[in-house]
Scaffold this active site. Sequence first.
Site, short mmCIF file in Angstrom:
data_model
loop_
_atom_site.label_atom_id
_atom_site.label_comp_id
_atom_site.label_asym_id
_atom_site.label_seq_id
_atom_site.Cartn_x
_atom_site.Cartn_y
_atom_site.Cartn_z
N LYS A 167 22.89 40.79 48.63
CA LYS A 167 24.61 40.60 48.77
C LYS A 167 25.02 41.36 49.82
O LYS A 167 24.74 42.56 50.21
CB LYS A 167 24.93 41.12 47.36
N HIS B 248 39.28 49.82 37.95
CA HIS B 248 38.13 50.55 37.50
C HIS B 248 38.04 51.75 36.88
O HIS B 248 37.65 52.27 35.73
CB HIS B 248 37.00 50.74 38.44
N ARG C 137 40.81 41.23 32.81
CA ARG C 137 42.07 41.12 33.55
C ARG C 137 42.82 39.69 33.04
O ARG C 137 43.93 39.62 32.88
CB ARG C 137 41.85 41.24 35.17
N SER D 91 38.52 44.39 43.77
CA SER D 91 37.74 44.71 44.96
C SER D 91 37.77 43.89 46.21
O SER D 91 37.99 44.30 47.17
CB SER D 91 36.40 45.18 44.50
#
Length: 161
Positions: free
Chosen positions: A42, A18, A91, A129
């Site tokens: 979440k 990031h 990615r 992450s």
Amino acid sequence: MSKIALFPGSFDPFTIGHESIVMRGIPLFDKIIIGIGTHSSKKQFLSYDTRKKLINQCFKDYPNIEVQFFEGLTIEFCKQKNINFILRGLRTSSDFEYERAIAQFNKSLHQNIETVFLLTLPDHTFISSTIVREVIYHNGDARKYLPTNIDYEYFFGSMKF
Ligand code: ADP
């Protein structure tokens, strides 16, 4: 008109992947807002406030980088805040397919907001992450995947699982 970009994500936690996207975005935009998306349902690893603190520490020397929370549709937040670009990192080809659909959808909702993609650095392609959380959860040393100028002990040292 100044060029303001939103870099939206969960950032739970914010990784060197990031950080690299934001740093590479600096010469492209007048200001970058790192938007921490908040969802009441979440499950959280770091609290929203901790994530914000960590990112602020990472960019303390960069006055053109801000951190804000947002909820709901990213595109609505952009409209409210006069943000004209959305910055995203890519990615893999699966990132591409996922991001393509969202960016095209967003474009159909709001023509004036462009999504800008930066390809990840090769060394960062495997960093997510989710994997960093897993390493920390199992008491591994995740330092090399996290920004170097953050206080690792403060954010992660006292975690007990
Ligand atoms: P999301 O909740 O949208 O998946 P993330 O916090 O995982 O949020 O990611 C936010 C943005 O950062 C996305 O555009 C994602 O593709 C990008 N990103 C995540 N990890 C990396 C990495 N290792 N290198 C480059 N970009 C990354």
